[in-house]
Write an enzyme that holds these catalytic residues in place. Structure first.
Site, short mmCIF file in Angstrom:
data_model
loop_
_atom_site.label_atom_id
_atom_site.label_comp_id
_atom_site.label_asym_id
_atom_site.label_seq_id
_atom_site.Cartn_x
_atom_site.Cartn_y
_atom_site.Cartn_z
N HIS A 1 -18.17 16.83 -18.73
CA HIS A 1 -16.85 16.55 -18.14
C HIS A 1 -15.75 17.38 -18.78
CE1 HIS A 1 -15.29 14.24 -21.60
NE2 HIS A 1 -16.50 13.69 -21.70
N CYS B 1 -20.97 12.93 -25.11
CA CYS B 1 -20.82 13.72 -23.88
C CYS B 1 -20.71 15.21 -24.19
CB CYS B 1 -19.58 13.27 -23.11
SG CYS B 1 -19.73 11.63 -22.36
#
Length: 394
Positions: free
Chosen positions: A323, A341
């Site tokens: 992301h 992440c």
């Protein structure tokens, strides 16, 4: 004298003819028509997949009535020669049928009746055919080369009984295998990634099939999906870069910051901040998505977060995303600072978001922590030799 002898011979011939006529056989009596039912009269626990049939010998059918316990007529039709009749649908579960047939033969009309009962299951089991993102498959959906078929049963089943009636075919042909996470969840994949352009057809022929302990399949299903281009992203912690390949060609290199590493225990729950090494696939995409660390046990007052994130591509069931995060651009390409992440610049994240589809591959290499587990979306991380054991312990 000659004429008299000739008359005498003619007389004998005539007398012989009369004698032969007197020895002829009487005509055979007319044959009555005979009627046969299938299932045979009085049969119990009839296979629900079977059809009702009526067959006539030495005659033709005039009428057939096949009625269930509610008074409903089972639809059906005779063959063009009216010597057989077949129901238009299977007999189904839990019915008691009474059938009557009238046939006409040389001896006139005959009538026959029968009764039978079909299997009454203790429970009906359905299966949901999904991809790894747990979304139901739809005809002609397109997935990436890392597509994994997921069969989710709504109750525990006999694995061997089920596998006999789950059929997966591919064009071009490739060998695959089922791997059972437990008695309700089975995953299917081949040894290597699918070839682009492959069509995969899944047939679950479970209606009428015994699935163990008095359970039977609710229905049959069939669905086909397509495999799109080969999109493979390789995230390497040694370089802290993500290289993205399209059908084998490198099309973009993106600096990234991955999990900072380490573990902690919060409220008795073990938490890891590594980006686990292994082969992930794209599950879904959201723009934006609310990321809340409390959902996996890390509240904001213990170093957690709750924030809106743009261009988020989810690659694990426990919350790992690729992301955008402008705030970590200083670290991207040199330092790992995330909770697990893979952070990208806003421009790279937007490009990646538009590029991928569910089933595309993200390989994470050279990171610390435990290897990616299958429940996290790690189907492709399991060695093929282990996969072939089907989830059964060695």
């Amino acid at each position: 004298m000659v004429l008299g002898r000739r008359r005498l011979l003619i007389g004998f011939a005539g007398a012989g003819g009369l004698a032969l006529a007197g020895c002829g056989q009487e005509p055979a009596p007319p044959k009555p028509a005979t009627i046969r039912f299938d299932p045979p009269p009085g049969t119990l626990d009839v296979d629900p997949r079977s059809h009702g049939t009526v067959t006539v010998t030495d005659g033709t059918l005039r009428s057939v009535e096949w009625i269930d316990e509610t008074g409903r007529s089972l639809p059906g039709a005779p063959a063009p020669d009216h010597r057989t009749w077949t129901s238009a649908e299977p007999l189904g579960y839990g019915h008691t049928y009474t059938a009557k047939a009238v046939a006409h033969g040389e001896a006139g009309d005959v009538t026959a009746t029968t009764t039978c009962t079909t299997v009454r299951p203790r429970q009906l089991i359905d299966v949901s055919l999904r991809s790894a993102n747990l979304v139901e498959l739809a005809e002609n959906d397109t997935y990436g080369v890392g597509f994994v078929l997921v069969a989710r049963f709504d109750e525990p089943v006999d694995r061997a009984a089920v596998e006999r009636h789950l059929k997966v075919t591919t064009q071009p042909a490739v060998t695959g295998a089922w791997y059972w996470l437990d008695d309700q969840n089975a995953h299917w994949r081949p040894e290597h990634y699918h070839a682009p352009g492959t069509r995969i057809t899944i047939e679950a022929e479970l209606f009428g099939r015994a699935l163990g302990e008095g359970r039977y399949g609710l229905r049959d299903q069939r669905v086909s999906v397509m495999i799109g281009p080969a999109h493979v992203a390789i995230a390497d912690d040694d370089t802290k870069q993500i290289e993205v390949f399209d059908n084998g060609n490198l099309v973009r290199t993106m600096p990234t910051s991955m999990g900072k590493g380490g573990t902690t225990v919060v409220g008795g729950r073990y938490l890891s901040f590594w980006t686990r090494p292994g082969i992930y696939t794209v599950l879904d995409r959201n723009n934006p998505v609310i990321m809340d660390s409390a959902t996996y046990g890390l509240p904001t007052n213990a170093g957690g977060y709750r924030t809106s994130i743009d261009h988020a591509v989810r690659i694990s069931h426990d919350g790992i995303f690729v992301h955008a995060l402008a705030a970590s651009m200083w670290a991207q390409g040199n330092t790992n600072v995330s909770h697990g992440c893979l952070n990208l610049s806003p421009a790279d994240a937007a490009w990646f978001y538009d590029f991928v589809i569910p089933g595309d591959v993200v390989e994470v290499r050279n990171t610390g922590g435990e290897p990616l587990d299958i429940w996290q979306n790690g189907d492709w991380s399991i060695p093929w030799s282990e996969w072939l054991r089907g989830g059964t312990p060695a």
